[in-house]
Scaffold this active site. Structure first.
Site, PDB file in Angstrom:
ATOM      1  N   ARG A   1      37.399   3.815  17.505  1.00 24.13           N
ATOM      2  CA  ARG A   1      38.828   3.529  17.381  1.00 24.13           C
ATOM      3  C   ARG A   1      39.216   3.608  15.912  1.00 24.13           C
ATOM      4  NH1 ARG A   1      44.026   3.813  18.934  1.00 24.13           N
ATOM      5  NH2 ARG A   1      45.278   2.108  18.103  1.00 24.13           N
TER       6      ARG A   1
ATOM      7  N   ASP B   1      56.134   9.342   9.467  1.00 25.45           N
ATOM      8  CA  ASP B   1      54.774   8.819   9.481  1.00 25.45           C
ATOM      9  C   ASP B   1      54.010   9.382   8.286  1.00 25.45           C
ATOM     10  OD1 ASP B   1      52.224   7.883  10.102  1.00 25.45           O
ATOM     11  OD2 ASP B   1      52.463   8.262  12.248  1.00 25.45           O
TER      12      ASP B   1
ATOM     13  N   ARG C   1      50.906   8.239   7.470  1.00 26.39           N
ATOM     14  CA  ARG C   1      49.499   7.899   7.616  1.00 26.39           C
ATOM     15  C   ARG C   1      48.593   9.128   7.568  1.00 26.39           C
ATOM     16  NH1 ARG C   1      49.532   4.612  13.100  1.00 26.39           N
ATOM     17  NH2 ARG C   1      50.953   6.335  13.572  1.00 26.39           N
TER      18      ARG C   1
END
Length: 207
Positions: free
Chosen positions: A47, A126, A128
């Site tokens: 994850r 975004d 990220r």
């Protein structure tokens, strides 16, 4: 790795012991930590999670971040406590907690979703990145992983690092109407995997 072994310890979750080692991941694209549970092997669960103070710590019911993190850890435990969790310092889609709060304020005042709120503030949808996590994962010597995500950007980053990736969607139910609206906005704005269940089935795209 010697520095990893120096961090090895146990933690208990859901009444069961987990062995974990921790190391920082950092490069010019971002920082965070890698938590290695047990002794991961090829095909293990992974994850890559961006920090969400509201969802992860304060148990906010207005997003799906906390439930997704909990589900990912449940799945790792179900597989005997073998897997990898990245916890990245990328609050508010990489813009930080203050910008996130400003976006939420605009959303409450005007009714726009978080994407339009960020644009109104002059920020991208975004910011990220996941390459620093992906290359840290590759450094473990793994050749393939099952990546628990609905976000194609994360899959692409891990594949660029040279690993074979099988996407494992994380399906959670919205906890209230605001969460449902948030998840619906993500479904409309971003690409999910072919054949992945829609919002009506309780899916949470693009995390």
């Amino acid at each position: 790795m010697k520095e990893l072994q120096a961090t090895a310890h146990s933690l208990f979750r859901n009444g069961r012991e987990l062995r974990v080692r921790v190391t920082e991941v950092r490069d010019e694209t971002g920082i965070g930590h890698m938590l290695i549970f047990g002794e991961p092997v090829d095909g293990c669960l992974v994850r890559i999670h961006s920090r969400c103070l509201y969802g992860d710590v304060l148990a906010s019911q207005d997003c799906d971040c906390g439930p997704e993190l909990a589900l990912a850890m449940d799945l790792i435990q179900q597989e005997g406590g073998q897997g990898v969790l990245f916890y990245l310092e990328q609050e508010g889609r990489g813009e930080g907690l203050e910008v996130k709060a400003m976006g939420l304020h605009i959303g409450e005042e005007t009714g726009v979703d978080t994407f339009d709120a960020y644009r109104a503030l002059g920020h991208p949808d975004d910011r990220r990145t996941y390459d620093h996590a992906a290359f840290a994962l590759a450094a473990l010597g793994l050749r393939s992983v099952r990546l628990m995500t609905n976000n194609p950007d994360k899959v692409a980053a891990v594949e660029r690092a040279g690993l074979a990736v099988t996407a494992v969607p994380l399906v959670t139910e919205p906890q209230n109407e605001r969460a449902a609206q948030y998840m619906e906005a993500k479904a409309k704005r971003r690409t999910t995997y072919p054949g992945h269940a829609g919002i009506g089935a309780g899916s949470t795209p693009a995390n």
